[in-house]
Design an enzyme around this catalytic site. Sequence first.
Site, mmCIF file in Angstrom:
data_model
loop_
_atom_site.group_PDB
_atom_site.id
_atom_site.type_symbol
_atom_site.label_atom_id
_atom_site.label_comp_id
_atom_site.label_asym_id
_atom_site.label_seq_id
_atom_site.Cartn_x
_atom_site.Cartn_y
_atom_site.Cartn_z
ATOM 1 N N HIS A 1 55.893 74.621 135.163
ATOM 2 C CA HIS A 1 54.540 74.575 134.769
ATOM 3 C C HIS A 1 54.081 74.871 133.358
ATOM 4 O O HIS A 1 53.221 75.802 133.107
ATOM 5 C CB HIS A 1 53.759 75.934 135.728
ATOM 6 C CG HIS A 1 53.664 75.496 137.106
ATOM 7 N ND1 HIS A 1 52.854 74.737 137.803
ATOM 8 C CD2 HIS A 1 54.775 75.889 138.081
ATOM 9 C CE1 HIS A 1 53.137 74.624 139.060
ATOM 10 N NE2 HIS A 1 54.437 75.243 139.010
ATOM 11 N N ASN B 1 49.205 74.925 144.388
ATOM 12 C CA ASN B 1 49.525 73.777 144.043
ATOM 13 C C ASN B 1 48.413 72.778 144.603
ATOM 14 O O ASN B 1 47.635 73.240 145.156
ATOM 15 C CB ASN B 1 50.742 73.304 144.454
ATOM 16 C CG ASN B 1 52.151 73.784 143.531
ATOM 17 O OD1 ASN B 1 51.752 74.538 142.493
ATOM 18 N ND2 ASN B 1 53.373 73.699 143.976
HETATM 19 FE FE1 HDE Z 1 56.254 79.072 140.984
HETATM 20 N N1 HDE Z 1 56.927 79.707 139.249
HETATM 21 N N2 HDE Z 1 57.952 79.328 141.803
HETATM 22 N N3 HDE Z 1 55.646 78.021 142.526
HETATM 23 N N4 HDE Z 1 54.554 78.633 140.103
HETATM 24 C C1 HDE Z 1 56.200 79.816 138.131
HETATM 25 O O1 HDE Z 1 56.192 82.091 136.856
HETATM 26 C C2 HDE Z 1 58.998 80.176 141.639
HETATM 27 C C3 HDE Z 1 56.228 77.965 143.957
HETATM 28 C C4 HDE Z 1 53.192 78.121 140.621
HETATM 29 O O2 HDE Z 1 49.776 78.617 135.599
HETATM 30 C C5 HDE Z 1 57.023 80.628 136.997
HETATM 31 O O3 HDE Z 1 54.581 82.686 135.292
HETATM 32 C C6 HDE Z 1 59.775 80.220 142.564
HETATM 33 C C7 HDE Z 1 55.341 77.594 145.105
HETATM 34 C C8 HDE Z 1 52.079 77.938 139.661
HETATM 35 O O4 HDE Z 1 50.927 80.335 134.991
HETATM 36 C C9 HDE Z 1 58.205 81.057 137.935
HETATM 37 C C10 HDE Z 1 59.614 79.646 143.564
HETATM 38 C C11 HDE Z 1 54.191 77.452 144.292
HETATM 39 C C12 HDE Z 1 52.878 78.340 138.543
HETATM 40 C C13 HDE Z 1 58.208 80.503 139.170
HETATM 41 C C14 HDE Z 1 58.334 79.046 143.192
HETATM 42 C C15 HDE Z 1 54.375 77.616 143.018
HETATM 43 C C16 HDE Z 1 54.165 78.817 138.704
HETATM 44 C C17 HDE Z 1 57.295 80.145 135.689
HETATM 45 C C18 HDE Z 1 60.275 79.480 144.807
HETATM 46 C C19 HDE Z 1 52.900 76.741 145.208
HETATM 47 C C20 HDE Z 1 51.932 78.710 137.019
HETATM 48 C C21 HDE Z 1 56.022 80.698 135.004
HETATM 49 C C22 HDE Z 1 60.341 80.470 145.478
HETATM 50 C C23 HDE Z 1 52.390 77.663 146.054
HETATM 51 C C24 HDE Z 1 51.395 79.519 137.018
HETATM 52 C C25 HDE Z 1 55.756 81.790 135.641
HETATM 53 C C26 HDE Z 1 50.538 79.442 135.495
HETATM 54 C C27 HDE Z 1 55.089 79.445 137.819
HETATM 55 C C28 HDE Z 1 59.016 80.705 140.289
HETATM 56 C C29 HDE Z 1 57.575 77.848 144.236
HETATM 57 C C30 HDE Z 1 53.190 77.719 141.963
HETATM 58 C C31 HDE Z 1 59.381 80.692 137.199
HETATM 59 C C32 HDE Z 1 61.191 81.045 142.137
HETATM 60 C C33 HDE Z 1 55.607 77.349 146.445
HETATM 61 C C34 HDE Z 1 50.966 77.108 139.895
HETATM 62 O O5 HDE Z 1 58.389 82.727 137.951
#
Ligand code: HDE
Length: 713
Positions: free
Chosen positions: A78, A151
């Site tokens: 993202h 999402n």
């Molecule tokens: Fe994320 N995700 N994600 N994700 N995600 C990040 O955090 C992660 C997941 C989502 O505009 C990171 O700040 C893991 C689902 C959005 O700043 C990180 C897992 C959904 C955003 C991270 C998921 C999301 C992130 C990278 C599996 C939808 C952007 C930067 C367990 C429900 C937020 C940050 C923004 C961002 C980890 C799965 C949505 C790396 C480990 C499911 C919208 O921490």
Amino acid sequence: MTNKKTSEKNSSKKEEQLKTFEKDSTKQPLTTRQGLKVNDTNNSLKAGPRGGTLLEDFLLREKIHNFDHERIPERIVHARGSAAHGYFELFESIEEYSKAGIFTDTSRKTPVFARFSTVAGSKGSTDLARDVRGFAVKFYTEEGNWDLVGNNMPVFFIQDAMKFPDLIHSVKPEPNNEIPQAASAHDTFYDFVSLTTETLHNHIWAMSDRGIPRSLRMMEGFGIHTFRLINKEGKSHFVKFHWKPKLGVHSVTWDEAVKISGADSDFHRRDLWEAIDSGQFPEWELGVQIIPEEDEHKYDFDLLDATKLVPEEMVPVKIIGRMVLNRNPENFFAETEQVAFLPDNLVPGIDFSNDPLLQGRLFSYKDTQLSRLGSHNFHQIPINRPLVEVHNNQRDGHMQMDIPKGRTAYFPNTLGGGCPYLSSGDDGGFEPYQERIDAKKIRTRSPSFNDHFSQPALFYRSLAHWEKQHVIDAYSFELGKVYHEHIKERMLWLISQIDGSLSEKVAENLGMEVPKDIEKPINQAVGADANVEEHQPGEKKIYLESSPKLSQDNTVFGSIATRQIACLVGDGFDMDDFGKMKKALESENAVVKLVAPHGGMVMCSKDMKHKVDASIMTTESVLFDAIYIPGGEKSIDALLKKSKFIKFVNEAFKHCKAIAVDNDAERFLEQCSLGNYSDDKAVLVNNEPKKFIEAIGKHRNWDRMEKASEIPV
Ligand code: HDE
């Protein structure tokens, strides 16, 4: 209850808080970081006009030092995003389900900051990549910050957080050559997807039009995971969160997406910024699907499995409030880049479920902010600060911005009067939901997560014919870019589990056969000790023939607000035609732009000068929603002299957009490659503006799709 006056005050409270940190340099002298006024910022201090630069030059060193440290690590996923401020208001209290102030107090206007993003690409990548979009909202509530980090698709690729690094490593540019950027169409991604059958559902959503939105303002948002709502009595209900865009869900075609990426890779960012800037505030309704705890095991799928959605036909979405985005950030870095969303930012009345994906996220986000923002004090950055006061015994560390008073930084204490003191549940203190647990500690995946084919098939069955064709094209494109035959074969077999005719058509495009069966190298998402047989994807079930709500054919149509209309004009264009059309379009809040053979000014039939918005050399058809050509002999002659105008119209036709022409502009259409357009509902010759507006409001004329595919542009 907050009264109306307080509510208005609350909604601007975040703006006021941010204003205290704003810095306006108008009429201010240039200074160093220490406040010293500077007399020269153009020349370094040297030993003579042609001599070496002196180490003592603190002005040079300070300026360069700051420059050297301007960048922070971009988000791992993202990275590319755009954001805006706004507010959330509740239509009706749902106190029977939740005690959260934001869900019970209809007089509140809660400030929000929403960030939309792509997943795979780097910070500077194109907005139009085929990808999932992030939809993250930070609510600055009166009880602290609540972050709903979702999402634009209701399901995720994987079921367990343990698989996230594998998923992301596979889709990101390949590590040996850092290719391709912001694109899933490559071997490592399909190697992983084809071996991990749980990905199939989110994957088909990404292959559908949802993967290439027309605008960030025209996407749904989903919390994805099942959460809990907790009421005053401590009773829990399961909940899924939905954002429904007021403008409906609309997308571009893949051919447009590819071309937009070249013509304006900031297309979505610009669209969001300009809509807000012009006062056309994007709006979404918040809906909830509420499921009683007793019904947890009632469904053919597991509520804790993030690769499943709950069809709206089975549990309706109850609309409870709306979000309006009405203010662009002042500074991209300070706000959009530094905002830190954390799924563990909760308020009383909302709680987590045991979804193993959600549980893993609760660790990851805080951890990632630390490496991205550099200090665990990132909550003190203005955009992340809650509106409520923060008091605790946590101290010190890099970039401490507060000056905590007093001697005590421990609890319990008498020297600090026992403060800060603890709050009970009645007093707004957070109390975790007391879920009964009696289980073995075990590293496994629940067999109830094993159904990987039923829902991708339900999704495909629910699509309109034009959406299905786009999915076929997307699979064919993506797999066409995969080099290894065995990966393509596995994918074809998997797609055949969704729908036989879908896989046949994709196979035909690839010049391959759909394998009848493949050896077991699928669903490798189980551990070495696990019973592999038990973890193979289960039989496809049909518990719902179709879910019409999943199709963009059944979304909101009609509004043309913010739609971009290109008016193709040369000197001498007919002002009567144009004036009438422009007035009608603008009264519906569409954006009318003049595209001419040259920049500067263009003269109409009434000898008035009009400012050209774009010369044909600097713009492309794909950046507009519809085309209008007024009459005027001289104007049409001028358009016909530049072949790019012909390409412009042919492309709009190919992309099934509305085209209107008046009087002798029909002469121009005849030179294009539209064939016989007399019965095309969205090619309008000498018609009332009302008809054109109706055609634009339908987004596209998909009935034209087959014919349009033959247009050679
Ligand atoms: Fe994320 N995700 N994600 N994700 N995600 C990040 O955090 C992660 C997941 C989502 O505009 C990171 O700040 C893991 C689902 C959005 O700043 C990180 C897992 C959904 C955003 C991270 C998921 C999301 C992130 C990278 C599996 C939808 C952007 C930067 C367990 C429900 C937020 C940050 C923004 C961002 C980890 C799965 C949505 C790396 C480990 C499911 C919208 O921490």
